[in-house]
Scaffold this active site. Sequence first.
Site, PDB file in Angstrom:
ATOM      1  N   CYS A 261      -2.997  25.964  20.365  1.00 42.82           N
ATOM      2  CA  CYS A 261      -3.579  25.536  19.076  1.00 42.82           C
ATOM      3  C   CYS A 261      -4.182  24.140  19.071  1.00 42.82           C
ATOM      4  CB  CYS A 261      -2.516  25.614  17.984  1.00 42.82           C
ATOM      5  SG  CYS A 261      -2.148  27.290  17.519  1.00 42.82           S
TER       6      CYS A 261
HETATM    7  C1  UDX Z   1       1.146  23.646  16.939  1.00 46.54           C
HETATM    8  C2  UDX Z   1       1.439  23.132  15.528  1.00 46.54           C
HETATM    9  O1  UDX Z   1       2.566  22.249  15.578  1.00 46.54           O
HETATM   10  C3  UDX Z   1       1.690  24.307  14.589  1.00 46.54           C
HETATM   11  O2  UDX Z   1       1.889  23.826  13.269  1.00 46.54           O
HETATM   12  C4  UDX Z   1       0.448  25.202  14.632  1.00 46.54           C
HETATM   13  O3  UDX Z   1       0.482  26.255  13.757  1.00 46.54           O
HETATM   14  C5  UDX Z   1       0.250  25.698  16.047  1.00 46.54           C
HETATM   15  O4  UDX Z   1       0.069  24.555  16.901  1.00 46.54           O
HETATM   16  P1  UDX Z   1       2.564  24.531  18.999  1.00 46.54           P
HETATM   17  O5  UDX Z   1       1.257  24.784  19.684  1.00 46.54           O
HETATM   18  O6  UDX Z   1       3.619  25.562  19.084  1.00 46.54           O
HETATM   19  O7  UDX Z   1       2.324  24.267  17.440  1.00 46.54           O
HETATM   20  O8  UDX Z   1       3.137  23.200  19.647  1.00 46.54           O
HETATM   21  P2  UDX Z   1       3.655  21.778  19.141  1.00 46.54           P
HETATM   22  O9  UDX Z   1       5.118  21.801  18.992  1.00 46.54           O
HETATM   23  O10 UDX Z   1       2.858  21.293  18.011  1.00 46.54           O
HETATM   24  O11 UDX Z   1       3.326  20.901  20.437  1.00 46.54           O
HETATM   25  C6  UDX Z   1       1.984  20.835  20.924  1.00 46.54           C
HETATM   26  C7  UDX Z   1       1.891  19.949  22.149  1.00 46.54           C
HETATM   27  O12 UDX Z   1       2.078  18.583  21.789  1.00 46.54           O
HETATM   28  C8  UDX Z   1       2.937  20.232  23.237  1.00 46.54           C
HETATM   29  O13 UDX Z   1       2.287  20.200  24.499  1.00 46.54           O
HETATM   30  C9  UDX Z   1       3.926  19.096  23.109  1.00 46.54           C
HETATM   31  O14 UDX Z   1       4.556  18.773  24.328  1.00 46.54           O
HETATM   32  C10 UDX Z   1       3.003  17.954  22.659  1.00 46.54           C
HETATM   33  N1  UDX Z   1       3.712  16.888  21.920  1.00 46.54           N
HETATM   34  C11 UDX Z   1       4.297  17.185  20.729  1.00 46.54           C
HETATM   35  C12 UDX Z   1       3.735  15.599  22.413  1.00 46.54           C
HETATM   36  O15 UDX Z   1       3.182  15.315  23.493  1.00 46.54           O
HETATM   37  N2  UDX Z   1       4.376  14.630  21.691  1.00 46.54           N
HETATM   38  C13 UDX Z   1       4.972  14.883  20.510  1.00 46.54           C
HETATM   39  O16 UDX Z   1       5.515  13.939  19.911  1.00 46.54           O
HETATM   40  C14 UDX Z   1       4.939  16.191  20.009  1.00 46.54           C
END
Ligand code: UDX
Length: 416
Positions: A261
């Site tokens: 996403c």
């Molecule tokens: C995301 C959105 O959070 C969700 O609301 C939407 O509907 C779909 O996309 P998701 O793709 O499951 O969800 O992952 P998310 O938990 O948001 O993490 C995305 C990426 O960001 C991961 O690679 C994670 O490692 C990274 N991340 C997240 C960071 O590098 N630092 C953070 O503080 C948080």
Amino acid sequence: MKISIIGAGYVGLISGACFAKLGHDVVLIDIDADKLATIAKKEDLPIHEEGLQELLEEVHIDTSTDYGKTVDSDVIFVCVGTTADENGNIFSEHLINAANDIAGVLKKQQKYCVVAVKSTVGPGMTESLVIPLLEKSGRKAGKDFGICMSPEFLQEGRGIYHFMNPSRIIIGEYDGRSGDVLERLHQSLKAPVMRASLRTAEMIKLASNAFLATKISFINEIGNICKKLGIDTYEVARGMGLDERIGNKFLNAGIGFGGSCLPKDLRILISGARETGYQPELLREVSNLNENQALKPVELLKKHIKLQGATVGILGLAFKPGTDDIRDSRAIKVAEALLAEGAMVKVYDPLAVANFIKTCPQVLPASKEEVLDSDAVIILTEWEEFMELDYRGKIVIDGRRIEKAREARIYEGVCW
Ligand code: UDX
């Protein structure tokens, strides 16, 4: 209500299982009969998701490849996957096929039915693409059938929890009657409901993910500065997060964001903005910074060893812990860069190895111990089990802040 869900991917399957749990009759439609068979048997499910197996065992869902099964639905959710290329051009083939097939159903439909788009689409696409295809049925949107845009905010790994405990329910509606049906459908979920236009709902989804992406790239940039100055980024983030206007979530610095996403939605938003003639400089930099951040571990490692001919171990391939999903995982970029430098790459992940080697077949799957035995180790996913490994004597580049790894002989955090 009778709910049909088109697309048994991550969003479709979780939504279907959860709507069934809420007491609705659910039929799940997909073109992939093998995938549906695993869901019907509740064995070897196509995705790994906490609690999904148990939920499917508890509820009843019909599965079919035949759109005929959706006739007389109250709501048809479109949950087919959309992807976007590097420039944010959306591949909407599945969406177009689904809309055409639903048009065929609307022709036969006797009762009022709402078509609700859950797939992520570019700004304005529900109106400019989906409605005209549905109206090929000879039925009129807003009169003979309803149309809504119902964005999802599920986080992989915790999708069922987020479906049942949403932060908000956004209902993009073409007309009031369509929105009323969706509001009724969600009424047992205790969350604020916001009703808006179709375009506004599409933008809420894109802007929410772009904001999360911005938060991550922001803290990564602060981290890159802090590393140069010898300041601990995580301490800085902790201090910032105490201000409730900033909040402490999504401030974990590291190698950046992956998944199906955040990177894609950002590209779609950038491309949508450009089509209007506006250059979204901030969003472009959020994306550029994320791409560069992924390569930091390789740059840092080069300071310590010669990569040509070396064996480098990667701990963690999934784009985040709790999933076997490797879509846009930073590990793909890191592995490809290491291979291009002439290194041999051993990899370990508790769930995602099988998916990873389909994309990157040149890497060697290995045990945790074998990975630790490499000339150097890079940590790319913060799986809990990595917090208990013995890193003593090793060279470790840490992309996800695993405290225990600090005991390594040589330890470097990517941006702390
Ligand atoms: C995301 C959105 O959070 C969700 O609301 C939407 O509907 C779909 O996309 P998701 O793709 O499951 O969800 O992952 P998310 O938990 O948001 O993490 C995305 C990426 O960001 C991961 O690679 C994670 O490692 C990274 N991340 C997240 C960071 O590098 N630092 C953070 O503080 C948080």
